[in-house]
Design a protein around this motif. Structure first.
Motif, mmCIF file in Angstrom:
data_model
loop_
_atom_site.group_PDB
_atom_site.id
_atom_site.type_symbol
_atom_site.label_atom_id
_atom_site.label_comp_id
_atom_site.label_asym_id
_atom_site.label_seq_id
_atom_site.Cartn_x
_atom_site.Cartn_y
_atom_site.Cartn_z
ATOM 1 N N LYS A 115 -5.116 77.886 24.717
ATOM 2 C CA LYS A 115 -4.918 78.572 26.003
ATOM 3 C C LYS A 115 -4.188 79.899 25.858
ATOM 4 O O LYS A 115 -4.014 80.626 26.828
ATOM 5 C CB LYS A 115 -4.169 77.649 26.963
ATOM 6 C CG LYS A 115 -4.965 76.382 27.266
ATOM 7 C CD LYS A 115 -4.167 75.393 28.094
ATOM 8 C CE LYS A 115 -4.962 74.089 28.271
ATOM 9 N NZ LYS A 115 -4.155 73.039 28.891
ATOM 10 N N ALA A 116 -3.683 80.188 24.642
ATOM 11 C CA ALA A 116 -2.973 81.463 24.460
ATOM 12 C C ALA A 116 -3.377 82.176 23.169
ATOM 13 O O ALA A 116 -2.864 83.239 22.857
ATOM 14 C CB ALA A 116 -1.455 81.223 24.465
ATOM 15 N N GLY A 117 -4.295 81.572 22.408
ATOM 16 C CA GLY A 117 -4.750 82.227 21.181
ATOM 17 C C GLY A 117 -3.671 82.363 20.131
ATOM 18 O O GLY A 117 -3.701 83.289 19.316
ATOM 19 N N LEU A 118 -2.721 81.448 20.146
ATOM 20 C CA LEU A 118 -1.643 81.508 19.151
ATOM 21 C C LEU A 118 -1.718 80.269 18.254
ATOM 22 O O LEU A 118 -1.554 79.144 18.716
ATOM 23 C CB LEU A 118 -0.280 81.565 19.833
ATOM 24 C CG LEU A 118 0.903 81.551 18.854
ATOM 25 C CD1 LEU A 118 0.964 82.856 18.064
ATOM 26 C CD2 LEU A 118 2.217 81.334 19.575
ATOM 27 N N PHE A 119 -1.962 80.502 16.974
ATOM 28 C CA PHE A 119 -2.145 79.422 16.000
ATOM 29 C C PHE A 119 -0.826 79.219 15.260
ATOM 30 O O PHE A 119 -0.419 80.058 14.465
ATOM 31 C CB PHE A 119 -3.257 79.842 15.042
ATOM 32 C CG PHE A 119 -3.675 78.796 14.055
ATOM 33 C CD1 PHE A 119 -3.928 77.485 14.449
ATOM 34 C CD2 PHE A 119 -3.865 79.134 12.721
ATOM 35 C CE1 PHE A 119 -4.344 76.538 13.522
ATOM 36 C CE2 PHE A 119 -4.283 78.185 11.792
ATOM 37 C CZ PHE A 119 -4.528 76.886 12.197
#
Ligand SMILES: [Zn+2]
Length: 367
Positions: free
Chosen positions: A320-324
């Motif tokens: 949902k935030a594109g943070l891996f």
């Protein structure tokens, strides 16, 4: 550089000259760096890290996320401080770059790091660039991605059975034998911890002098809590409320906070998927007590979350935030959700979650 640095013992108030020393010679207390504040300006990276050592660590993005990532009923502002962007993928680069700079200046010919993985990867990375040998000591259960990264940078890897405390002791022994500098990133290396005040300063400046209501920090012994605390004191003169996020399977600071104690005690049998904060504080529970005192001074909180909640927050950050990120990095969002449900975090608060390490480091957690 460096400016006139001295060391100060937090336990007995003793002052001593800056050298490669890790504990107070009088009382074995935690040492901190005392440095004169620069006149008319903020701290800069160059105040802590030499040109020959830096790889561009720090100055990481502060990004606003949709509030419903915290909770459907949350109406405030939710930010993440994305420390995955550092050169080796975690905030440990900030500590290691500064500690390495001082180590070289004091004549060290190599470095040793006891690490749950990220600090070791940072030490290996910065030693490679500086052209000096690094020995990294990790618990056997360290995620394969972190071990691969350490080896890729060319460090000598030593794996020690049992939890992190055993690796910590082994690294102390190696330092005594080799004369190498100890870059272990608990509170042990005062120069590394000192550089973390830049995190607090960045957080304050990035939103034009905003003091959020809460900053939530994945916490083992807690140098990052001290860095955020100090950075805000340096620049704003006061701190936001600081929350230590720990895993339920290893939560020595949360346990002391909940019991209204001032002393943190070590944790038996740490067990959590969040490898970066799976530290029982065996040989240095007083480091947890220091962190706890800063949390209390900030009117903050300490919050433990389940591995299931950590994994859910980790997946939400990716999807949902594109943070891996790795599990440890997501404990801040998981703890924020918990604090909101308990009514500690208000519906209109401004919250910053520190996301400390990259998802590439622990693929197994994603399976
Ligand atoms: Zn002392």
């Amino acid at each position: 550089m460096p400016q006139q640095l001295t060391l100060h013992c937090i336990a007995c108030d003793h002052s001593l000259p800056a050298t490669l020393i890790y504990r107070c010679p009088d009382c074995d207390g935690i040492l901190e760096v005392v440095r004169p504040k620069p006149e008319g300006r903020d701290w800069r990276r160059a105040d802590f890290v030499s040109d020959a050592v830096t790889l561009g660590e720090g100055s990481t993005p502060l990004r606003e996320l949709r509030p419903d990532l915290l909770h459907a009923d949350f109406r405030g502002s939710l930010f993440i401080k994305d420390e995955t962007r550092n050169p080796s993928g975690s905030f440990k680069d900030r500590l290691v770059a500064a500690a390495m700079s001082r180590a070289l200046e004091f004549g060290a010919t190599g470095v040793v790091s006891a690490s749950s993985g990220n600090a070791g990867a940072a030490a290996a990375c910065y030693a490679a660039n500086a052209g000096i040998p690094a020995i990294v000591v990790c618990p056997e259960a360290t995620p394969a991605g972190k071990l691969a990264q350490i080896v890729a940078y060319g460090a000598q890897l030593e794996r020690v059975p049992g939890h992190y405390g055993n690796s910590f002791q082994h690294a102390m022994k190696l330092c005594a034998e080799t004369g190498y500098a100890n870059l272990t990133t608990t509170y042990l290396n005062p120069y590394g911890v000192d550089a973390l005040r830049l995190v607090g300063q960045e957080l304050y400046r990035q939103r034009g002098g905003m003091i959020p209501d809460w900053i939530v920090v994945p916490t083992s012994s807690g140098p990052l809590v001290k860095g955020v605390f100090q950075g805000f004191m340096d620049t704003a003169g006061r701190t936001p409320r600081l929350a230590a996020a720990q895993a339920e399977g290893c939560a020595p600071i949360v346990r002391a906070f909940a019991a209204d104690q001032t002393e943190v005690h070590s944790w038996d049998n740490p067990k959590t998927i969040a490898s970066g904060i799976s530290d029982p504080l065996l040989a240095y529970a007083e480091e947890g007590s220091l962190t706890l005192s800063l949390i209390r001074q900030s009117q903050g909180a300490a919050c433990a979350v389940t591995d299931a909640a950590i994994l859910e927050a980790m997946a939400d950050l990716a999807r949902k935030a594109g943070l891996f990120c790795e599990p440890t990095g997501a404990t801040s969002l998981a703890a924020s959700r918990n604090l909101f449900m308990k009514g500690e975090i208000g519906p209109n608060d401004t919250i910053v979650c520190m996301v400390t390490g990259h998802g590439f480091k622990d693929f197994a957690a994603w399976r």
